[in-house]
Design a protein around this motif. Structure first.
Motif, short mmCIF file in Angstrom:
data_model
loop_
_atom_site.label_atom_id
_atom_site.label_comp_id
_atom_site.label_asym_id
_atom_site.label_seq_id
_atom_site.Cartn_x
_atom_site.Cartn_y
_atom_site.Cartn_z
N PRO A 213 0.84 -1.20 0.00
CA PRO A 213 0.00 0.00 0.00
C PRO A 213 0.88 1.26 0.00
CG PRO A 213 -0.24 -1.23 2.06
CD PRO A 213 0.70 -2.00 1.20
N LEU A 214 0.33 2.35 -0.46
CA LEU A 214 1.08 3.60 -0.57
C LEU A 214 1.66 4.05 0.77
CD1 LEU A 214 1.96 6.00 -2.33
CD2 LEU A 214 -0.21 7.10 -1.74
N LYS A 215 0.90 3.89 1.84
CA LYS A 215 1.37 4.32 3.17
C LYS A 215 2.63 3.57 3.57
CE LYS A 215 -0.11 4.73 7.95
NZ LYS A 215 -1.20 4.49 8.90
N ARG A 216 2.67 2.26 3.36
CA ARG A 216 3.86 1.48 3.71
C ARG A 216 5.05 1.94 2.89
NH1 ARG A 216 3.87 -5.00 3.76
NH2 ARG A 216 2.70 -4.58 5.64
N MET A 217 4.85 2.14 1.59
CA MET A 217 5.94 2.57 0.73
C MET A 217 6.51 3.91 1.22
SD MET A 217 6.03 3.40 -3.35
CE MET A 217 5.02 4.86 -3.19
N LEU A 218 5.65 4.86 1.53
CA LEU A 218 6.11 6.18 1.97
C LEU A 218 6.83 6.10 3.31
CD1 LEU A 218 3.08 8.40 0.91
CD2 LEU A 218 5.31 8.20 -0.21
N LEU A 219 6.34 5.28 4.23
CA LEU A 219 7.01 5.14 5.52
C LEU A 219 8.39 4.52 5.38
CD1 LEU A 219 4.04 4.07 7.83
CD2 LEU A 219 5.30 6.24 7.85
N VAL A 220 8.51 3.52 4.52
CA VAL A 220 9.83 2.91 4.30
C VAL A 220 10.75 3.92 3.62
CG1 VAL A 220 11.06 1.05 3.11
CG2 VAL A 220 8.93 0.56 4.30
N MET A 221 10.23 4.71 2.70
CA MET A 221 11.05 5.74 2.06
C MET A 221 11.55 6.77 3.07
SD MET A 221 9.14 6.55 -1.51
CE MET A 221 9.43 5.57 -2.96
N LEU A 222 10.70 7.16 4.00
CA LEU A 222 11.09 8.14 5.01
C LEU A 222 12.11 7.59 6.00
CD1 LEU A 222 7.72 9.91 5.80
CD2 LEU A 222 9.73 10.90 4.70
N ALA A 223 12.21 6.27 6.08
CA ALA A 223 13.15 5.65 7.03
C ALA A 223 14.60 6.05 6.74
CB ALA A 223 13.01 4.13 6.98
N GLY A 224 14.91 6.44 5.52
CA GLY A 224 16.27 6.84 5.19
C GLY A 224 16.63 8.25 5.63
N THR A 225 15.68 8.94 6.25
CA THR A 225 15.95 10.32 6.67
C THR A 225 16.20 10.46 8.17
OG1 THR A 225 13.60 10.82 7.00
CG2 THR A 225 14.52 11.22 4.79
N VAL A 226 15.94 9.40 8.93
CA VAL A 226 16.11 9.45 10.38
C VAL A 226 17.24 8.48 10.74
CG1 VAL A 226 15.00 9.10 12.61
CG2 VAL A 226 13.66 9.93 10.67
#
Length: 109
Positions: free
Chosen positions: A67-80
Motif C-alpha cells: 500500500p502507498l502508506k507502507r511505501m512512503l514510511l519505508v522511504m522516510l526511514a532513510g531520513t532518520v
C-alpha cells in the motif's frame, strides 16, 4: 523479487551508515570544531545515495504490491538516523515470511 530485495537491503545499509556518520561524526566536527569537510563530503554522498534508496524502495514496493502508506514510511526511514536499519529488517521479514509456504496444521481426530 529476490534481486529487488537485495538491492533494497544493500542501499538501505549504505544510506543508514552514511547518515550515522553524518550525524555522529560530521555534525559534531562541523559545529563543535568548525571542521565542515565531513559534512560536505558525506552529506553530498548521502543525498545522492538517498535518491538510489528511494528508487530501490519504489521498485520493491511495486513488485511486492505494498500500500502507498507502507511505501512512503519505508522511504522516510532513510531520513532518520538508524531507522533505515530497522526498516530494512522489517521489510526483509515481511517479504521472506510472505514467500514461506504455509504448511497446514495436522487435525487431531
Amino acid at each position: 523479487m529476490g534481486g529487488a530485495l537485495t538491492r533494497y537491503r544493500v542501499i538501505a545499509w549504505i544510506v543508514g551508515v552514511a547518515l550515522a556518520v553524518l550525524v555522529l561524526i560530521g555534525m559534531p566536527l562541523k559545529y563543535g570544531f568548525d571542521k565542515p569537510t565531513v559534512v560536505a563530503v558525506v552529506g553530498t554522498a548521502h543525498g545522492w545515495l538517498y535518491m538510489l534508496y528511494l528508487a530501490a524502495t519504489f521498485d520493491l514496493s511495486r513488485r511486492s504490491d505494498w500500500p502507498l502508506k507502507r511505501m512512503l514510511l519505508v522511504m522516510l526511514a532513510g531520513t532518520v538516523p538508524f531507522v533505515s536499519f530497522y526498516a530494512e529488517r522489517r521489510v526483509s521479514h515481511w517479504l521472506t515470511d510472505a514467500e514461506q509456504p504455509r504448511t497446514p496444521e495436522p487435525v487431531a481426530g
